[in-house]
Scaffold this active site. Sequence first.
Site, short mmCIF file in Angstrom:
data_model
loop_
_atom_site.label_atom_id
_atom_site.label_comp_id
_atom_site.label_asym_id
_atom_site.label_seq_id
_atom_site.Cartn_x
_atom_site.Cartn_y
_atom_site.Cartn_z
N LYS A 184 -4.00 -4.08 -1.18
CA LYS A 184 -2.78 -3.39 -1.62
C LYS A 184 -2.74 -3.34 -3.14
CE LYS A 184 1.49 -3.96 -3.01
NZ LYS A 184 1.72 -2.80 -3.81
N GLU A 259 -3.29 -15.82 -8.94
CA GLU A 259 -3.64 -15.71 -10.36
C GLU A 259 -2.42 -15.11 -11.03
OE1 GLU A 259 -6.39 -16.71 -11.72
OE2 GLU A 259 -7.69 -17.02 -10.00
N CYS A 293 -2.86 -10.91 -18.74
CA CYS A 293 -2.42 -12.28 -18.44
C CYS A 293 -3.01 -13.25 -19.44
CB CYS A 293 -2.86 -12.66 -17.04
SG CYS A 293 -4.65 -12.51 -16.82
N GLU A 392 6.59 -14.85 -20.84
CA GLU A 392 5.48 -13.90 -20.91
C GLU A 392 6.08 -12.51 -21.16
OE1 GLU A 392 3.40 -12.78 -17.30
OE2 GLU A 392 1.50 -12.86 -18.39
P1 NAP Z 1 3.73 -8.07 -10.00
O1 NAP Z 1 4.94 -7.27 -10.25
O2 NAP Z 1 3.89 -9.47 -9.61
O3 NAP Z 1 2.92 -7.25 -8.89
C1 NAP Z 1 1.64 -7.63 -8.47
C2 NAP Z 1 1.39 -7.05 -7.09
O4 NAP Z 1 2.27 -7.65 -6.15
C3 NAP Z 1 1.67 -5.55 -7.03
O5 NAP Z 1 0.75 -4.95 -6.13
C4 NAP Z 1 3.07 -5.51 -6.46
O6 NAP Z 1 3.38 -4.31 -5.85
C5 NAP Z 1 2.99 -6.64 -5.45
N1 NAP Z 1 4.28 -7.19 -5.03
C6 NAP Z 1 5.45 -7.18 -5.68
N2 NAP Z 1 6.39 -7.82 -4.94
C7 NAP Z 1 5.78 -8.24 -3.80
C8 NAP Z 1 6.22 -8.97 -2.65
N3 NAP Z 1 7.46 -9.40 -2.52
N4 NAP Z 1 5.32 -9.22 -1.69
C9 NAP Z 1 4.04 -8.81 -1.81
N5 NAP Z 1 3.57 -8.11 -2.87
C10 NAP Z 1 4.43 -7.84 -3.86
O7 NAP Z 1 2.76 -8.11 -11.23
P2 NAP Z 1 2.33 -6.90 -12.14
O8 NAP Z 1 3.54 -6.49 -12.92
O9 NAP Z 1 1.60 -5.90 -11.31
O10 NAP Z 1 1.27 -7.61 -13.09
C11 NAP Z 1 1.65 -8.30 -14.24
C12 NAP Z 1 1.60 -9.79 -14.02
O11 NAP Z 1 0.34 -10.14 -13.46
C13 NAP Z 1 1.72 -10.57 -15.30
O12 NAP Z 1 2.56 -11.67 -15.12
C14 NAP Z 1 0.30 -11.04 -15.55
O13 NAP Z 1 0.20 -12.20 -16.34
C15 NAP Z 1 -0.20 -11.24 -14.17
N6 NAP Z 1 -1.66 -11.19 -14.13
C16 NAP Z 1 -2.36 -12.35 -13.94
C17 NAP Z 1 -3.74 -12.35 -13.97
C18 NAP Z 1 -4.53 -13.62 -13.77
O14 NAP Z 1 -5.74 -13.53 -13.52
N7 NAP Z 1 -3.92 -14.78 -13.87
C19 NAP Z 1 -4.42 -11.14 -14.18
C20 NAP Z 1 -3.68 -9.98 -14.37
C21 NAP Z 1 -2.29 -10.01 -14.34
P3 NAP Z 1 4.15 -3.16 -6.68
O15 NAP Z 1 3.65 -3.18 -8.08
O16 NAP Z 1 3.75 -1.95 -5.94
O17 NAP Z 1 5.60 -3.46 -6.58
#
Ligand code: NAP
Length: 501
Positions: A184, A259, A293, A392
């Site tokens: 997804k 992650e 991240c 963040e």
């Molecule tokens: P996000 O809003 O948490 O979304 C990540 C994924 O989860 C998306 O596909 C999102 O779908 C989905 N999602 C959201 N709510 C969900 C739920 N209740 N159940 C299941 N899936 C759900 O994160 P983002 O804004 O895409 O990415 C930014 C964050 O990712 C930052 O905090 C960054 O630090 C972190 N990140 C971490 C790493 C690492 O390796 N540690 C790498 C990259 C990014 P939708 O977007 O379609 O709503």
Amino acid sequence: MLARAKPEYAIPEVCRNFVNGQWVNSSVRLPVINPVDEQVLTEIAEADAGLVDDAVGSARRTFEKGTWSKLGLEERQKVLFRIADLIDEHADELAWLESMNIGSPLSQCRGRHVPRAAYNFRFFAEYISQSRSDAYTQLDNYLSVVTREPVGVAALIGPWNAPIALTSMKIAAALAFGNCCVVKPSEISPLTALRMVDLIRESGVPDGVVNLVNGSGAVTGAALASHPDIDVLSFTGGTATGRAIMSAAGQNLTPVTLELGGKSANIIFDDADFERALDGALISIFSNNGQQCLAGSRILVQEGIAERFIDAFVQRTRNLRIGDPLLPETEVGPLATKQHLDRVHSFVDTLEADGCKLLIGGNPCAGFEKGFYYEPTAVLAPDNKAVVCQEEIFGPFAAFQIFKTPQQAWDIANDSKFGLLGYVWTSNYATAMAAHEHVKSGVLCINSPIIRELRAPFGGYKESGVGRESGAACEAFYSELKTTAFLTGDVPLRKLGAGEA
Ligand code: NAP
């Protein structure tokens, strides 16, 4: 702003779902917005809980059939190498799609993200040929052999900030160890995962092995995370979402790797190579438009060089080339969404109360009629309590602090709910060793911006994650260990019910 390069590749009108080798539509459509011109780039056909169930069912049936899970190692390797080759062959297109979709500079997508996606498949193809297992012979008359089996169906949920690099890692690892999966992508960034699924099909991966569901986190993501027939779930995204996913998966006792976010300290000592540390600080906070991240978003500078370093950083920040991400000279493109731009900008409201000084930036970019452009920003914080040092921001937004002693630097670095990365710049071996001992982060880079060695674990301490990704960590996560004890000698058994004492 210069005229942007003409579109060269096709963007599908609708991003559909891929279930059991078929493209599946749905009546619920969500727009995907181009961050440069704010127009609708494409739509996704959102998968509801029923369609997610179909995708999981397809993965499960395919897994049980064994067309992939029982395929010989060399055959599996060949297919993984073929996927890598296809990614390389289509690298220009994939980089273009990624850049169009999320606004990351094309040069960075083409130079780093797409090659990394190809490498992920090559790495795991090579890794599996080195797999070994243990045998224990310490018990008389028994041979205990440990083998690995694929775990089954993996749910793979990815973020929007570097979709192809991060999602390909999950798919490559899940496939390499013989699993089927349901992917997804974020609703914000469906394009490269969609194209990658096409290439995966072209490579000869049997139908049903890789399934793709598009849609929002609240609908599609939540249905996938809570599905009872998922064997493992790998997630990359924000910490709050990670919590929700872990509790949903926990109801089914589904193991997860998470992650998550970061607020990494980038510590620069007086004795550092000044120019190299400056380059590294700029790369660490402004690459990928600051949406990473692993950003070195808290820059801690030792007092002897602080003024000179901060001045030089601000000067270089002023010179950054902001613009259309498709243009080769662009160093910083727009943020991915309007909502994200507003969130990044909201942190400026916290500065005054926290006693922070705005050094540069702090506004959406002027001079662009359209697009989610945000000025590369730097502030000087009086201490680590400031909101911009704790939360963040996930944008081109650096928070400086000045420290005196190494101990102070370690204390500030560790005073965070996150613990993903640490960066240290010094020419003193003892200081580097002390950093290694004191900084509490899953990865620590000495005199370098992020360097990702896929053999080595990547992941976070504290709220930055649960579990790790690497060759060995993924092998452990995506496979079940089985111990089989073989009787090899003569071991008499107690004769229960035979009337003997
Ligand atoms: P996000 O809003 O948490 O979304 C990540 C994924 O989860 C998306 O596909 C999102 O779908 C989905 N999602 C959201 N709510 C969900 C739920 N209740 N159940 C299941 N899936 C759900 O994160 P983002 O804004 O895409 O990415 C930014 C964050 O990712 C930052 O905090 C960054 O630090 C972190 N990140 C971490 C790493 C690492 O390796 N540690 C790498 C990259 C990014 P939708 O977007 O379609 O709503």
